[in-house]
Enzyme design. Structure first.
Site, short mmCIF file in Angstrom:
data_model
loop_
_atom_site.label_atom_id
_atom_site.label_comp_id
_atom_site.label_asym_id
_atom_site.label_seq_id
_atom_site.Cartn_x
_atom_site.Cartn_y
_atom_site.Cartn_z
N ASP A 89 1.22 -0.97 -0.02
CA ASP A 89 -0.12 0.11 0.25
C ASP A 89 1.05 1.38 0.00
O ASP A 89 1.92 1.34 0.60
CB ASP A 89 -0.26 -0.68 1.31
CG ASP A 89 -1.85 0.90 1.73
OD1 ASP A 89 -3.17 0.90 0.42
OD2 ASP A 89 -2.00 1.28 2.62
N GLU B 154 2.01 -0.12 -4.94
CA GLU B 154 1.30 0.88 -5.14
C GLU B 154 2.02 2.72 -4.90
O GLU B 154 1.87 2.89 -4.41
CB GLU B 154 -0.16 0.67 -4.45
CG GLU B 154 -0.76 2.68 -4.93
CD GLU B 154 -1.77 2.49 -3.48
OE1 GLU B 154 -2.66 2.82 -3.85
OE2 GLU B 154 -1.58 2.23 -2.73
C1 NOJ Z 1 -4.22 3.34 -0.77
C2 NOJ Z 1 -5.73 2.53 -0.72
O1 NOJ Z 1 -5.09 1.11 -2.03
C3 NOJ Z 1 -6.51 3.48 -0.19
O2 NOJ Z 1 -8.06 2.09 -0.25
C4 NOJ Z 1 -6.77 3.73 0.99
O3 NOJ Z 1 -7.50 4.09 1.27
C5 NOJ Z 1 -4.96 4.01 1.04
N1 NOJ Z 1 -4.23 3.40 0.79
C6 NOJ Z 1 -5.01 4.54 2.58
O4 NOJ Z 1 -3.72 3.59 3.19
#
Ligand code: NOJ
Length: 541
Positions: free
Chosen positions: A206, A275
């Site tokens: 993440d 990500e």
């Molecule tokens: C990215 C995630 O994909 C999202 O759903 C989340 O709210 C944020 N990071 C915070 O962790």
């Protein structure tokens, strides 16, 4: 046809399917999906659909302020999703089917309910104080710098107990961990080992690049009007700043090398995908390192793209030029944070988008329900859930997270007939569900199934190179995939008009978005509006 090349790591040829566990299948009847629901539907994923790996969004212990992206225990399962035993069963059954399992890992922040943070905030001298990012107020009492939370408002929360602010790049309930503290690094590495020891095949990391910030906490400069970062639209003050200092500090690469070393302690090609919302190709490709950082940064460029051939080609060529020799591409067209692709591109184009996603070079990730052509659901205010939507109007992600419709009965096979699902079903769930589509040869679900089979059968599609075809009519995207002597031509008509183009003599049709299209006979083909085709150019023997 056999491939002239040696076997590749599993994650290079795999098609990944993202499961948002709250919304996949509820076996307890409480209206929220769970791990046993995923286990129950592994047959759908492996035999019916034919994907190779699943990525499961967070199922860890959490107060659910951000639906699991606020982790209160990195090494346990939240009771709403089941137990560790349920997870072990899921993993065993998935592996028995030859499936790979990727789990989410949230290193940038924990929940404010995590025991680490509870301790950290208890006093200035607590041994865990430096596990999070604490700072004195400015002399006037205001936050230490101008950093903004991506979910709106300042990224700093004042804590009365100790008179300092703590950093939260997302919700105040998601305090940022201090990755400059070696104790945090060691503890987080151990959370990776916990799941690796259990046998998981990889991690989706993440907001991976957020973990390293400027150590001096310098103010961010205002965004220049043409700043590429504007592609990340948050509709809040966040976009007014050039995020030079609050994420992606160069030290992040050393942090990723450390994470990679943990994965490499294990056999079986354990995998990591970060990500990383960076849209400058050079900076984006830095995250591959020298093959010693992440296996890949997620490529979100198509999610940002207009639906036309020039835009798509530009993005694919940008990516292909940026990939280092040891790197491997990947594509996503949707996830739990984005509008569904059928909403973005229009339902008529959802089929062509499936062809695009599953014929480009690199690892594709399918977001659950896209194989049914699900669109975003209008969620009424009184049923709204997403904290981002409640803080910043227009940013709710509820619409793309609604439950998977498996059938037409009450509860749609997602939950019990009398249960209230945590988010409402789409208003077309009676018609658009797995049950109605499976028996309809012309359904989008059966298109996905045929595409997945074709991709598996043809080395050119799952591992071959890619080159664009220039000599195609306006409004058509054409490319050729090649592995040794095996080739696949892909043609996508983005327009509302029939487009005529020439194809090699003796070519055969492999697939069309129109299941009723007859084979190909002449050297000329008329591509219907919004149709996409894959063709084998070699005359059959
Ligand atoms: C990215 C995630 O994909 C999202 O759903 C989340 O709210 C944020 N990071 C915070 O962790």
């Amino acid at each position: 046809m056999t491939s002239p090349h040696p076997a590749l790591e599993w994650w290079k040829t795999a098609v990944v399917y993202q499961i948002y566990p709250r919304s996949f299948r509820d076996t307890t009847g409480n209206g929220t999906g769970d791990l046993n629901g995923i286990t129950e539907r592994l047959g759908y994923l492996s035999d019916t659909l034919g994907v190779d790996a699943i990525w499961i969004s967070p199922f860890y212990t959490s107060p659910m302020a951000d639906f699991g992206y606020d982790v209160a225990d990195y090494t346990d399962v939240d009771p709403i999703f089941g137990t560790l035993d349920d997870f072990d069963l899921l993993l065993t059954e998935a592996h028995d089917r030859g499936f790979k399992v990727i789990v989410d890992w949230v290193p940038n922040h924990s929940s404010d309910q995590h025991p680490w943070f509870v301790e950290s905030r208890s006093s200035l001298s607590d041994p865990k104080r430096n596990w999070y990012v604490w700072q004195d107020p400015k002399p006037d009492g205001s936050p230490p710098n101008n950093w903004q939370s991506l979910f709106g408002g300042p990224a700093w929360e004042y804590d009365n107990t100790t008179g300092q602010y703590y950093l939260h790049s997302f919700l105040p309930q998601q305090p940022d961990l201090n990755w400059r503290n070696p104790e945090v690094v060691a503890a987080m590495h151990d959370t990776l080992r916990f799941w690796l020891d259990r046998g998981v095949d990889g991690f989706r990391i993440d907001v991976a690049h957020f973990i390293m910030k400027d150590p001096d906490l310098a103010d961010n400069p205002p965004a220049a009007p043409s700043n590429g970062g504007a592609e990340l639209t948050t509709m809040s003050g966040y976009d007014d700043w050039d995020h030079l200092h609050d994420k992606g500090h160069p030290d992040v690469h050393e942090a990723f090398r450390g994470i990679r070393r943990v994965l490499d302690e294990y056999d079986g090609d354990r995998f990591s995908v970060g990500e990383i919302h960076v849209f400058d190709w050079d900076r984006w490709s830095d995250y591959y390192g020298n093959g010693d950082e992440l296996h890949m940064p997620f490529n979100f460029s198509l999610v940002q793209s207009d639906w036309n051939p020039a835009a798509i080609r530009g993005r694919v060529e940008g990516l292909e030029a940026a990939i280092p020799p040891h790197g491997w591409p990947n594509y996503v067209l949707g996830n739990h944070d984005e509008q569904r692709l059928a909403t973005r591109y229009g339902s008529r184009n959802a089929r062509a988008a499936a062809v695009l996603l599953l014929t480009l070079r690199g690892q594709p990730t399918i977001y659950y329900g896209d194989e049914l052509g699900l669109r975003d659901t209008d969620v009424p205010c009184e049923q709204a859930q997403d904290p981002w939507g409640s803080r910043v109007p227009g940013m709710s992600r509820d619409g793309c997270r609604t439950p998977m419709p498996w059938s037409s009965v009450a509860g749609h096979g997602f939950t019990g007939p009398a249960a209230e699902p945590w988010l409402p079903f789409g208003d077309d769930a009676d018609r658009r569900n797995v049950g109605t589509q499976i028996d309809d040869p012309s359904s989008i679900l059966n298109l996905y199934r045929r595409l997945l089979r074709l991709r598996k059968e043809r080395p050119s599609l799952h591992r071959g190179g890619i080159a664009f075809i220039d000599n195609v009519p306006d409004g058509v995207l054409g490319f050729i995939r090649a592995d040794g002597t095996e080739h696949t031509i892909v043609l996508i008509n983005f327009t509302d008009e029939v487009k005529r183009t020439s194809i090699p003599d003796g070519a055969t049709l492999l697939i069309s978005t129109d299941q009723k299209r007859a084979g190909i006979r002449s050297r000329v083909i008329d591509i219907d509006p919004t149709e996409a085709l894959a063709i084998d150019p070699e005359p059959s023997a």
